[in-house]
Design a protein around this motif. Structure first.
Motif: not given
Ligand code: COI
Length: 354
Positions: A24, A69, A71, A134, A136, A166, A191, A196, A230, A296-298
């Motif tokens: 990932f 950011f 995702g 993916y 970003r 992920y 975000k 993070y 996340g 989550g997206t990832a």
């Protein structure tokens, strides 16, 4: 807006080969999209070769973390390339930018960026289920100036990474009772990179204890569940689906929203509410809470097998559980084109000839 495609970008795409193992976020597409904000307006976007950024060491982003950011993913189904709910990412990035006093990237520029990347990187989109491109998008304050004021210059980039999910397999969560990831009135629902960064120490501590992810509690009351770093949190109790209500310190996940929609369609009872951590642990212990998962997206939908609290471990009865499996399949079936796009979530992208 017109988009300039640099010939060097096309050349770098032609020479690129996908490695066998993706992981990932480690294999990067050889192109990126860039637009600049100067004198109160956004430039047109351009597709350029992927490479290091030239930043002044005094750029605001490096000192005062003016960066946010998104995702998101592009999926390939035969010759079709499609994005999942990209306008939701555009809106969330605008929200994050406003919170950090940055000029929002307009929806049309944002969509130009992600569509251009998906169109030119179509051949790099892996086709196995659970894999995707993916994407970003990110925004940074670039003005070189050490005063604590908002930057007057910004750059918007979109990079992309052909990736696997992920997290594969079950996750063990550590309940983070000491640190907070976001403050009340802070940036928890935006975000931004700082959220993070604030999660990393907890994650490094829990890895030493054999866990995979922190489960963050609400920074105001220290007693109700917020989210993972996340990913949003879900639990199944007596067959009903429960997830923390949006409270200002939780990120409004696009996958979270999609899971809630799919759960209602499947006839599940759904509750968005405050979930007290001690009540949750008792329900796991008694088996009333039979499964839990994060999304989550990832991560897509990742089952949770265990919750760790100090020295105690609470095991979920089912991991992966049937609810998580049904919801994961329902989501991927739409994203990967096996099911009708009945909610109008998918947006087709015209593939570019490289
Ligand atoms: C995503 O799911 O897209 C995220 O942003 C989570 C993460 C990998 C930071």
């Amino acid at each position: 807006m017109s988009i300039k495609i640099q010939p060097e970008a096309i050349a770098s795409l032609r020479g690129f080969e996908l490695p066998e193992r993706l992981g990932f976020g480690t294999v990067m597409a050889p192109v990126m999209f860039r637009a600049r904000f100067q004198d109160g307006r956004w430039s047109d976007g351009e597709l350029i070769p992927y490479g290091p950024l030239a930043l002044d060491p005094a750029a605001k982003v490096l000192h005062y973390a003016q960066t946010c950011f998104e995702g998101m993913k592009a999926y390939r189904n035969g010759s079709r390339v499609r994005l999942f709910r990209p306008e939701r990412n555009a809106a969330r990035m605008a929200h994050s930018a406003r919170r950090l006093c940055m000029p929002p990237v307009t929806e049309s520029l944002f969509l130009d960026g992600v569509r251009t990347m998906a169109a030119y990187c179509a051949n790099l989109i892996p086709a196995s289920s659970g894999e995707s491109l993916y994407i970003r998008p990110f925004l940074i304050g670039t003005q070189p100036d050490l005063s604590v004021t908002a930057s007057r210059a910004y750059e918007f980039y979109v990079i992309a990474s052909p990736s696997e999910a992920y997290h594969a397999g079950n996750m063990r969560l550590w309940i983070e009772r000491e640190d907070s990831r976001a403050a009340v009135g802070g940036t928890g629902d935006a975000k931004v990179g700082g959220n993070y960064a604030a999660s990393l120490l907890s994650v490094s501590r829990l890895k030493e204890r054999g866990y995979d992810q922190s489960l963050w509690l609400n920074p105001g009351n220290r007693h109700t569940v917020d989210e993972l770093s996340g990913m949003n949190f879900f639990a199944v109790m007596d067959g009903a689906l429960h997830t923390p209500a949006l409270n200002g310190s939780i990120l409004e996940g696009i996958t979270r929203d999609s899971i809630l929609t799919l759960a209602r369609e499947l006839g599940l009872e759904v509750h968005e509410r405050d979930i007290d951590i001690d009540d949750l642990l008792k329900l796991v212990e008694s088996g009333t809470c039979s499964e839990a998962f994060a999304c989550g997206t990832a991560a897509i939908v990742s089952p949770i097998s265990e919750l760790g609290d100090d020295e105690r471990r609470y095991r979920l009865k089912q991991a992966p559980g049937p609810v998580a499996e049904r919801l994961r399949a329902a989501l991927l079936d739409i994203q990967e084109g096996r099911a009708d796009d009945r909610f109008g979530w998918m947006q087709a992208v015209d593939v570019a000839e490289n």
